[in-house]
Design a protein around this motif. Structure first.
Motif, PDB file in Angstrom:
ATOM      1  N   LYS A   1       0.829  -1.207   0.000  1.00  0.00           N
ATOM      2  CA  LYS A   1       0.000   0.000   0.000  1.00  0.00           C
ATOM      3  C   LYS A   1       0.863   1.257   0.000  1.00  0.00           C
ATOM      4  O   LYS A   1       0.544   2.244  -0.669  1.00  0.00           O
ATOM      5  CB  LYS A   1      -0.929  -0.025   1.204  1.00  0.00           C
TER       6      LYS A   1
ATOM      7  N   ALA B   1       2.210   1.713  -3.461  1.00  0.00           N
ATOM      8  CA  ALA B   1       1.182   2.198  -4.390  1.00  0.00           C
ATOM      9  C   ALA B   1       0.993   3.707  -4.248  1.00  0.00           C
ATOM     10  O   ALA B   1       0.832   4.424  -5.252  1.00  0.00           O
ATOM     11  CB  ALA B   1      -0.133   1.464  -4.126  1.00  0.00           C
ATOM     12  N   LEU B   2       1.020   4.207  -3.008  1.00  0.00           N
ATOM     13  CA  LEU B   2       0.900   5.650  -2.793  1.00  0.00           C
ATOM     14  C   LEU B   2       2.088   6.401  -3.387  1.00  0.00           C
ATOM     15  O   LEU B   2       1.933   7.459  -4.013  1.00  0.00           O
ATOM     16  CB  LEU B   2       0.790   5.952  -1.297  1.00  0.00           C
TER      17      LEU B   2
ATOM     18  N   GLU C   1       4.083   5.453  -5.863  1.00  0.00           N
ATOM     19  CA  GLU C   1       4.031   5.416  -7.323  1.00  0.00           C
ATOM     20  C   GLU C   1       2.974   6.366  -7.878  1.00  0.00           C
ATOM     21  O   GLU C   1       3.157   6.959  -8.950  1.00  0.00           O
ATOM     22  CB  GLU C   1       3.746   3.985  -7.786  1.00  0.00           C
ATOM     23  N   LYS C   2       1.886   6.543  -7.145  1.00  0.00           N
ATOM     24  CA  LYS C   2       0.798   7.383  -7.632  1.00  0.00           C
ATOM     25  C   LYS C   2       1.092   8.867  -7.440  1.00  0.00           C
ATOM     26  O   LYS C   2       0.800   9.678  -8.337  1.00  0.00           O
ATOM     27  CB  LYS C   2      -0.497   7.008  -6.911  1.00  0.00           C
ATOM     28  N   HIS C   3       1.670   9.237  -6.313  1.00  0.00           N
ATOM     29  CA  HIS C   3       1.797  10.649  -5.973  1.00  0.00           C
ATOM     30  C   HIS C   3       3.233  11.183  -6.039  1.00  0.00           C
ATOM     31  O   HIS C   3       3.421  12.393  -5.952  1.00  0.00           O
ATOM     32  CB  HIS C   3       1.238  10.898  -4.575  1.00  0.00           C
TER      33      HIS C   3
ATOM     34  N   PRO D   1       5.849  10.522  -8.614  1.00  0.00           N
ATOM     35  CA  PRO D   1       6.454   9.936  -9.826  1.00  0.00           C
ATOM     36  C   PRO D   1       7.934  10.242  -9.943  1.00  0.00           C
ATOM     37  O   PRO D   1       8.678   9.492 -10.579  1.00  0.00           O
ATOM     38  CB  PRO D   1       5.651  10.575 -10.961  1.00  0.00           C
TER      39      PRO D   1
ATOM     40  N   GLN E   1      10.410   7.416  -8.852  1.00  0.00           N
ATOM     41  CA  GLN E   1      10.325   6.099  -9.462  1.00  0.00           C
ATOM     42  C   GLN E   1      11.684   5.558  -9.891  1.00  0.00           C
ATOM     43  O   GLN E   1      11.904   4.365  -9.955  1.00  0.00           O
ATOM     44  CB  GLN E   1       9.387   6.135 -10.676  1.00  0.00           C
TER      45      GLN E   1
ATOM     46  N   GLU F   1      -1.948   9.223   2.825  1.00  0.00           N
ATOM     47  CA  GLU F   1      -2.680  10.247   2.097  1.00  0.00           C
ATOM     48  C   GLU F   1      -2.910  11.439   3.023  1.00  0.00           C
ATOM     49  O   GLU F   1      -3.116  11.271   4.233  1.00  0.00           O
ATOM     50  CB  GLU F   1      -4.020   9.698   1.611  1.00  0.00           C
TER      51      GLU F   1
ATOM     52  N   SER G   1       3.681  15.482  -1.488  1.00  0.00           N
ATOM     53  CA  SER G   1       3.691  15.341  -2.950  1.00  0.00           C
ATOM     54  C   SER G   1       3.283  16.649  -3.615  1.00  0.00           C
ATOM     55  O   SER G   1       2.655  17.522  -3.003  1.00  0.00           O
ATOM     56  CB  SER G   1       2.730  14.224  -3.378  1.00  0.00           C
TER      57      SER G   1
END
Length: 726
Positions: free
Chosen positions: A62, A65-66, A68-70, A72, A75, A437, A467
């Motif tokens: 989890k 995932a956060l 990678e989403k917020h 970038p 990465q 989040e 982020s």
């Protein structure tokens, strides 16, 4: 069942064997063209390996995932430059050298902006002797050939009291040499064993050529299957070991049966058909068992381990097909010349002596079985006791993944780890990344960071980063203990179970990073491994009962296989985790067992153990149906299979042991565990436990609900008299 005297002329295997024998040129040409075509496509256009073990419902998944989403921008992978200056980094000579290497690194096309430790005091220890800086890579996946020059450049710049080293995952990969010639060593060892077993270069060559063609096609197909079911990079090495072992073994059993039929007076075609309908039938069953056992990895619920299961199953399937199609074609070419190209004998007396020695070896196997059968309870207790003692260390097994701390000490990644551990603590290389989040008024993570900082085992925590979209935040904390330390895993569990739930705003904060990901993977494997073992055993039992038509023998096989695998686990823990003979076997230091090793080698070993069980019990049952006496059936079955099973096991041990010559620590662990298990299975299990337990069970060996005991054929008086003299 496999009839002992003549092949079924109406069976599908008999028809296949006869076709491949008679149309041998067509079969061989088809195989050669097919292997070349598949190899060209697979090796040129096959899928790249996938080493991303993330995913699932774990905290680390989890958190990832956060990120990678917020985030970038995070990465890309990173390298860490570690610096140690005996006179301090502010010494003019040292500073000149350090700044030059920073400038050289910054000019690389794969490197992003480099922060100098002279510009950030947090990157330097208080005594100014040790410094570090993080070097971002511009791509998420960087070819190690592009990183290797950077590693060498930094390493070669070390001198005059200044030590420089690059660390990080990509640096470790760049420094790890290719697997090298270990598979070639395994092939040479197998050739020597086959020549000793057969005494003929022709008979020796058939299993090896058959296996090599099958492996080439299998690995190419495996790479193509990778587009549908991706697998990690170690799969090729593992699949090559398994394919080489089972491929040679399967061909060995068929060639042995072929030679026996020729010796009994059969024509080459009849001998080929008989070999395929007997030993070939057992090969198909044994290979199917291995495939089903491997597919048990799907139960683990991990995407990449499913890929490993499918990829290695492809290799085994191709070797099975080669054994019952390509090998009969080869036998058609060799015919009576299967024993050609023997070493020259000086006199006929030596030939007679060799024949006498061969008969003596067969007699030794029978005598050994008789000796065990005279004291079956004592033999079973002693053998079982040895296996339990060997398995005992497995109770303390810990799972992790190799990191820089367990690499050979001459590598830059290990030097980097040593420098950073000295200056910033061993936990610097095992950071924990907290992700959550934010938004809707929840942006203050200070209470959470404070609670984490005050947790016993945490060295310090860094300020948070929000982020760019303002929807997520992360911060890092560094444990006082290293990646491989059990205390680090305990710390992660304590943070999740106690610290974060009690901290204001701690709900919804996930602990991630590579360190936490490895811990989650180890926990997941430990919890799912019993289920996988149960599924593999249950399915294999059904198949074995269908073949040998005996519940008792199937249960015996399952229990004995578990004992041999447990003993292999124990030896693996003693060598790798406790350090017993570890340095002699190529392990630089003590370390936990790699996370994937126990779950990977179990289905492989269970399937291979069933192979030997099938080949031995098939002969035993043939003898029982002929004589009606369990004791005689066991002794004669062992006498007929002892040489070939010993040779097959020796080939497996040789192939698996050659993994110790390679650089990959996890693969070395897997090879060692499989070699030990096969050795135990071929000695303690087959030579002691099987005859002892079958003697204790007597006629109960052949118990099958709702079915009478096997029909016993009447043996000729001469054979009855011969057996009475044994």
């Amino acid at each position: 069942m496999m009839p002992p005297e003549k092949p079924r002329r109406d069976g599908a295997l008999a028809g296949l064997a006869r076709f491949c024998y008679r149309r041998r040129r067509l079969v061989l040409l088809t195989w050669i063209v097919g292997v070349i075509a598949v190899a060209f496509v697979g090796f040129a256009y096959g899928a790249a390996p996938d080493n991303d073990f993330s995913g699932g419902d774990s905290d680390s998944a989890k958190a990832q995932a956060l990120i990678e989403k917020h985030f970038p921008e995070r990465q890309g992978d990173t390298l860490t430059l570690a610096i140690k200056a005996q006179r301090g980094i502010d010494d003019p000579a040292a500073r000149q050298k350090i700044e030059k290497i920073l400038a050289d690194l910054a000019t690389s096309p794969i490197v992003g902006p480099v922060t100098s430790p002279y510009q950030d005091k947090s990157l330097v220890t208080q005594d100014r002797r040790i410094a570090r800086t993080t070097i971002p890579l511009t791509q998420k996946e960087v070819d190690k050939t592009a990183v290797k020059p950077l590693v060498d450049m930094v390493k070669n710049a070390s001198d005059d009291g200044v030590t420089l080293a690059l660390g990080g995952t990509q640096a470790e990969k760049a420094e790890t040499p290719p697997q090298g010639s270990s598979e070639s060593v395994g092939i040479v060892a197998a050739a020597v064993i086959l020549f000793i077993a057969f005494g003929s270069l022709v008979a020796m060559g058939l299993p090896i050529v058959t296996a090599l063609l099958a492996i080439a096609a299998g690995i190419a197909l495996m790479k193509l299957v990778g587009y549908l079911v991706p697998s990690p990079d170690f799969t090729v090495i593992l699949a090559a070991m398994i394919g080489l072992g089972v491929g040679i073994d399967y061909a060995l059993f068929i060639v042995t049966r072929y030679k026996d039929s020729l010796q009994a007076g059969d024509e080459p075609e009849t001998a080929t058909v008989k070999a395929i309908t007997t030993a070939g039938h057992a090969v198909l069953f044994a290979g199917t068992t291995v495939v089903i056992a491997l597919m048990g990895l799907i139960v683990m619920g991990q995407r990449l381990m499913t890929g490993v299961a499918v990829a290695t199953s492809v290799i085994v399937l191709v070797t099975m097909i080669a054994a019952v199609t390509l090998l009969p074609a080869f036998l058609g070419f060799t015919g009576y010349k299967i024993n050609s190209l023997r070493l020259p004998r000086r006199t006929s007396q030596r030939q007679k002596a060799a024949g006498a020695a061969s008969r003596e070896r067969r007699t030794i196997a029978e005598r050994w079985a008789r000796a065990v059968q005279r004291k079956p309870l004592v033999a079973a207790i002693l053998a079982g006791g040895v296996l339990v003692v060997l398995a005992a260390p497995a109770l303390s097994m810990r799972l992790s993944n190799p990191d820089a701390s367990v690499q050979p000490h001459d590598r830059s990644s290990y030097t980097s780890y040593e420098i950073l551990s000295e200056g910033f603590g061993p936990g610097y290389s095992a950071p924990l990344i907290f992700a959550t989040e934010v938004g809707s008024g929840r942006t203050d993570l200070r209470p959470v960071i404070e609670a984490v900082s005050m947790t016993e085992g945490i060295a310090y925590a860094a300020p948070p980063q929000v982020s760019k979209d303002g929807k997520a935040a992360i911060f890092m904390a560094f444990p006082k203990t290293g990646y491989q330390d059990k205390a680090t895993a305990d710390l992660v569990h304590r943070l999740r179970d106690d610290v974060l739930p009690k901290a204001p705003g701690g709900e919804g904060v996930y602990v991630g990073g590579p360190n936490a990901g490895t811990i989650d993977m180890a926990d997941d494997i430990s919890s799912r491994l019993p289920l996988m073992i149960a599924v593999v055993i249950a399915v294999s039992l059904v198949l074995l009962i269908a073949l040998v038509r005996s519940v008792t023998i199937a249960l015996q096989a399952a229990v004995m296989n578990l004992l041999s695998i447990g003993a292999a686990y124990g030896v693996l823990v003693a060598v790798v985790q406790w350090g017993w003979l570890g340095s002699a076997l190529g392990f630089p230091t003590t370390m936990p067992i790699s996370t994937w090793v126990p779950m990977m080698i179990f289905p492989v070993l269970f399937g291979l153990s069933m192979d030997y069980e099938v080949f031995l019990i098939s002969r035993v049952r043939e003898e029982y149906e002929r004589t009606g006496d369990t004791r005689t059936a066991v002794t004669r079955g062992m006498a007929q299979t002892a040489k070939v099973i010993t040779a097959a096991a020796a080939i497996m041990v040789a192939v698996f042991t050659t993994s110790l010559l390679g650089p990959d620590l996890a693969v070395k662990q897997g090879g060692l565990g499989m070699a030990v298990a096969v050795l135990i299975d071929a000695t303690i299990i087959r030579m002691i436990l099987v005859p002892a337990v079958m003697e204790l069970c007597g006629k109960a060996n052949w118990w099958m609900p709702g079915r009478r005991a096997p029909k016993v054929a009447s043996a000729p008086p001469a054979e009855i008299a011969e057996e009475a003299r044994v």
